[in-house]
Design a protein around this motif. Structure first.
Motif, PDB file in Angstrom:
ATOM      1  N   CYS A 188       0.827  -1.213   0.000  1.00 45.94           N
ATOM      2  CA  CYS A 188       0.000   0.000   0.000  1.00 45.94           C
ATOM      3  C   CYS A 188       0.859   1.259   0.000  1.00 45.94           C
ATOM      4  CB  CYS A 188      -0.941  -0.015   1.201  1.00 45.94           C
ATOM      5  SG  CYS A 188      -2.245  -1.272   1.108  1.00 45.94           S
ATOM      6  N   THR A 189       1.969   1.234   0.732  1.00 46.60           N
ATOM      7  CA  THR A 189       2.867   2.387   0.718  1.00 46.60           C
ATOM      8  C   THR A 189       3.470   2.586  -0.662  1.00 46.60           C
ATOM      9  OG1 THR A 189       3.413   2.031   3.052  1.00 46.60           O
ATOM     10  CG2 THR A 189       4.888   3.442   1.784  1.00 46.60           C
ATOM     11  N   PHE A 190       3.841   1.494  -1.315  1.00 46.39           N
ATOM     12  CA  PHE A 190       4.412   1.595  -2.657  1.00 46.39           C
ATOM     13  C   PHE A 190       3.387   2.177  -3.630  1.00 46.39           C
ATOM     14  CE2 PHE A 190       6.120   0.381  -6.719  1.00 46.39           C
ATOM     15  CZ  PHE A 190       7.495   0.411  -6.537  1.00 46.39           C
ATOM     16  N   VAL A 191       2.128   1.795  -3.476  1.00 43.28           N
ATOM     17  CA  VAL A 191       1.075   2.342  -4.341  1.00 43.28           C
ATOM     18  C   VAL A 191       0.976   3.856  -4.168  1.00 43.28           C
ATOM     19  CG1 VAL A 191      -1.420   2.430  -4.701  1.00 43.28           C
ATOM     20  CG2 VAL A 191      -0.275   0.228  -4.506  1.00 43.28           C
ATOM     21  N   VAL A 192       0.978   4.307  -2.915  1.00 42.06           N
ATOM     22  CA  VAL A 192       0.886   5.746  -2.647  1.00 42.06           C
ATOM     23  C   VAL A 192       2.091   6.478  -3.227  1.00 42.06           C
ATOM     24  CG1 VAL A 192       0.828   7.494  -0.830  1.00 42.06           C
ATOM     25  CG2 VAL A 192      -0.527   5.409  -0.592  1.00 42.06           C
ATOM     26  N   LEU A 193       3.276   5.908  -3.065  1.00 37.86           N
ATOM     27  CA  LEU A 193       4.479   6.536  -3.604  1.00 37.86           C
ATOM     28  C   LEU A 193       4.441   6.571  -5.129  1.00 37.86           C
ATOM     29  CD1 LEU A 193       7.201   4.916  -1.298  1.00 37.86           C
ATOM     30  CD2 LEU A 193       6.328   7.251  -1.180  1.00 37.86           C
ATOM     31  N   TYR A 194       4.001   5.478  -5.734  1.00 43.76           N
ATOM     32  CA  TYR A 194       3.984   5.415  -7.197  1.00 43.76           C
ATOM     33  C   TYR A 194       2.985   6.415  -7.783  1.00 43.76           C
ATOM     34  CZ  TYR A 194       3.294   3.684 -11.921  1.00 43.76           C
ATOM     35  OH  TYR A 194       3.188   3.601 -13.284  1.00 43.76           O
ATOM     36  N   VAL A 195       1.802   6.474  -7.211  1.00 45.21           N
ATOM     37  CA  VAL A 195       0.768   7.350  -7.764  1.00 45.21           C
ATOM     38  C   VAL A 195       1.041   8.811  -7.429  1.00 45.21           C
ATOM     39  CG1 VAL A 195      -1.689   7.921  -7.716  1.00 45.21           C
ATOM     40  CG2 VAL A 195      -0.967   5.532  -7.713  1.00 45.21           C
ATOM     41  N   GLY A 196       1.385   9.073  -6.173  1.00 41.81           N
ATOM     42  CA  GLY A 196       1.533  10.456  -5.745  1.00 41.81           C
ATOM     43  C   GLY A 196       2.906  11.047  -5.981  1.00 41.81           C
ATOM     44  N   VAL A 197       3.935  10.368  -5.493  1.00 40.81           N
ATOM     45  CA  VAL A 197       5.282  10.931  -5.541  1.00 40.81           C
ATOM     46  C   VAL A 197       5.829  10.963  -6.962  1.00 40.81           C
ATOM     47  CG1 VAL A 197       7.643  10.664  -4.692  1.00 40.81           C
ATOM     48  CG2 VAL A 197       5.721  10.237  -3.169  1.00 40.81           C
ATOM     49  N   THR A 198       5.460   9.998  -7.785  1.00 39.75           N
ATOM     50  CA  THR A 198       5.938  10.000  -9.169  1.00 39.75           C
ATOM     51  C   THR A 198       5.521  11.273  -9.891  1.00 39.75           C
ATOM     52  OG1 THR A 198       5.818   7.579  -9.250  1.00 39.75           O
ATOM     53  CG2 THR A 198       5.930   8.743 -11.351  1.00 39.75           C
ATOM     54  N   VAL A 199       4.316  11.734  -9.610  1.00 38.63           N
ATOM     55  CA  VAL A 199       3.844  12.976 -10.226  1.00 38.63           C
ATOM     56  C   VAL A 199       4.630  14.163  -9.697  1.00 38.63           C
ATOM     57  CG1 VAL A 199       1.858  14.511 -10.488  1.00 38.63           C
ATOM     58  CG2 VAL A 199       1.550  12.038 -10.607  1.00 38.63           C
TER      59      VAL A 199
END
Length: 322
Positions: A188-199
């Motif tokens: 779940c943390t990786f999902v948040v990082l991928y969706v949010g931080v990547t942008v």
């Protein structure tokens, strides 16, 4: 809007790195190494008033965020709705979106140790600033739960473990296993990082989308992660993913007991996801996708093959006639 494009701390501060003069002195080499190390971790920021102002912002914002999130989640669980877990992601999205929108321009809007840590890994902030931010966030969480503990009735505090992060239940609520909780925290943390931080890492994309959209993507991915983790297990004793180790620390410090059981999962899982995401993010394409040229579509390829086959047959017939 601040960008998370990777830049070195020394370059940001305009400081010159120590240069070895070739003297060959072991004492000089040690001093040079130490000064270089302190420079790279950003130790000089300990004397920066702006850094401490930003840390105070993180402290206050995290305390208010944790207070609002926890009280809202407990209120959703105590509501008369048949399935109150459906209300929790909505509350998480609204509250987190508002706090990110306000705090992002002030201190970067980290509000969680995982965002401070990944920013330090990418060179957006120094490790010293990240450590101070994480400390401020943890203290803010403890202050928030002090207020919650004082306001919440003992029965509600006992039933919901003061709104803390739980893995193992009690009695007829067995919770989930440590390994399952660790996997959920990581995923779940990786999902948040991928969706949010990547942008956020993509300066052009973040500027094109604008601050509200970026904050909405981070808040939305966090809400989805909370919803998935609280529904997929089907276990009443599991409180869902933490996503914010500081939020899990506050009730564990104040209430203790079973909140310390598996507490390390809420730190190891997210931080491991940060390390994994860092390795993934540095290998992302730097240029946007450019459409390929030529007949590569399936219909175009089929048409080209059919025309080629027809031309070959025509050539064969002409050859036979000759």
């Amino acid at each position: 809007m601040p960008s998370m494009a990777a830049t070195g701390p020394a370059e940001e501060e305009g400081l010159a790195l120590p240069v070895d003069d070739g003297g060959g002195s072991s004492g000089g080499d040690h001093a040079s190494f130490l000064s270089t190390f302190l420079l790279y971790i950003g130790a000089h920021e300990l004397f920066s008033p702006q850094m401490w102002k930003a840390a105070m912002t993180e402290f206050v914002a995290t305390a208010l965020l944790v207070f609002c999130l926890t009280t809202s989640i407990v209120s959703c669980l105590k509501s008369n709705e048949s399935d109150p877990k459906l209300l929790i992601p909505i509350a998480v999205f609204i509250i987190l979106f508002l706090f990110l929108l306000v705090t992002f321009p002030l201190s970067g809007g980290f509000l969680s140790p995982i965002f401070a840590f990944i920013a330090a890994l990418r060179g957006v902030i120094t490790f010293t600033r990240a450590a101070v931010y994480i400390l401020a966030q943890c203290l803010g969480s403890i202050i928030a739960f002090l207020l919650i503990k004082d306001a919440m009735s003992p029965d509600v505090a006992e039933k919901y473990s003061l709104g803390g992060c739980t893995i193992h239940g009690t009695g007829d609520t067995p919770g989930i296993g440590i390994a399952t909780a660790l996997v959920l925290e990581f995923a779940c943390t990786f999902v948040v990082l991928y969706v949010g931080v990547t942008v956020v890492l993509d300066q052009k994309m973040s500027e094109r989308l604008g601050l509200p959209m970026v904050c909405g993507m981070i808040a939305g991915s966090s809400a989805v992660a909370v919803f998935v983790s609280t529904t997929i297990t089907g276990r009443a004793g599991y409180g869902g993913v933490g996503l914010n180790p500081a939020r899990c620390l506050g009730p564990a410090v104040l209430r203790g007991g079973r909140l310390w059981e598996g507490h390390w999962v809420f730190w190891v899982g997210p931080f491991a996801a940060c390390v994994a995401y860092y390795g993934f993010s540095v290998n992302l394409p730097t240029a946007p996708l450019v459409g390929a040229k030529g007949d590569i579509g399936i219909l175009k390829m089929a048409g080209s093959c059919w025309r080629w086959r027809r031309r070959r047959r025509l050539e064969e017939k002409l050859g036979q006639n000759v």
